[in-house]
Structures are given as structure tokens and as C-alpha cells.
Design a protein around this motif. Sequence first.
Motif, PDB file in Angstrom:
ATOM      1  N   LEU A 114       0.835  -1.211   0.000  1.00  0.00           N
ATOM      2  CA  LEU A 114       0.000   0.000   0.000  1.00  0.00           C
ATOM      3  C   LEU A 114       0.866   1.257   0.000  1.00  0.00           C
ATOM      4  O   LEU A 114       0.576   2.221  -0.715  1.00  0.00           O
ATOM      5  CB  LEU A 114      -0.941   0.012   1.209  1.00  0.00           C
ATOM      6  CG  LEU A 114      -2.166  -0.887   1.118  1.00  0.00           C
ATOM      7  CD1 LEU A 114      -2.890  -0.913   2.460  1.00  0.00           C
ATOM      8  CD2 LEU A 114      -3.098  -0.439   0.002  1.00  0.00           C
ATOM      9  N   SER A 126      -1.646  -1.395  -4.842  1.00  0.00           N
ATOM     10  CA  SER A 126      -2.828  -1.885  -4.143  1.00  0.00           C
ATOM     11  C   SER A 126      -3.269  -3.273  -4.603  1.00  0.00           C
ATOM     12  O   SER A 126      -3.771  -4.056  -3.799  1.00  0.00           O
ATOM     13  CB  SER A 126      -3.979  -0.891  -4.266  1.00  0.00           C
ATOM     14  OG  SER A 126      -4.170  -0.537  -5.613  1.00  0.00           O
ATOM     15  N   ALA A 158      -7.093  -0.040   0.138  1.00  0.00           N
ATOM     16  CA  ALA A 158      -6.588  -0.466  -1.171  1.00  0.00           C
ATOM     17  C   ALA A 158      -7.594  -0.121  -2.266  1.00  0.00           C
ATOM     18  O   ALA A 158      -7.207   0.345  -3.350  1.00  0.00           O
ATOM     19  CB  ALA A 158      -6.291  -1.964  -1.160  1.00  0.00           C
TER      20      ALA A 158
END
Length: 121
Positions: free
Chosen positions: A20, A25, A56
Motif C-alpha cells: 500500500l 494496491s 486499497a
Amino acid sequence: MHMKLQEAIDEAFDQALHELAACRSAEALIWLERAHILTQRRPWLHARSHWLMLRAGWQQGDMREVLGQVPRILAALLFSRIWVPVGNTGRARVSAFQPMPVTEDLQALLASERQQRVPEA
């Protein structure tokens, strides 16, 4: 908690946070699915996996994922000890009630914890 299981949970969350932070993501979600399966019976950790999935989804601009995670966070906090669909990856693209196959490596980690909780006769 069984040590190997705890290490696997820590690794999944650490790797997800690393991905992240690097704005990867999609890769983070792979680790978060793993974390979700391993933490389904632990309300706070289970909710954490959903919170990070929401992050995400936000990073990806995926409003389906973001909006789908909100009720899952609440459900994780309220129902994790009562019932969970075993193996469910926790993503918004699958039903929150659908059991799913569990990979052999995760089965082994979860089984080792169940054995630890069962008192010997």
C-alpha cells in the motif's frame, strides 16, 4: 495463538502495508485476502483486514471495493466469533456469505491452531 499462525498473520499485514505504501494496491489485496482468511475468527484483526481492503480500494479508485468493505468491517466486529464463511477472501467482489476453498498452506496454519485449542483426553 499458535506461533506459526501469528507469524503468517504478521507477515501478511506487513507485506500488505508495504505494498500500500508503494501504491501497489493490487499486490496489497493479495496479502490482505490471505490475512482475512487467517484472521476470520479474531474480530479486531478481521476488521483490520477489511479496513486495509477499503484503503486499497480507495487507492485504486474502486468504489465498489470501498463501499463493500464498510458493512464487512462492522460485520467482522460483530459476528466473527459467531459465524464466518470459511475461506472467504473478504473482497467486495464475492458474496460475504460464500465459503471458499482454503489453500493447503493456510489449512495447515489454521489446523495447527485448532489442535492447540482442543484439550487432550
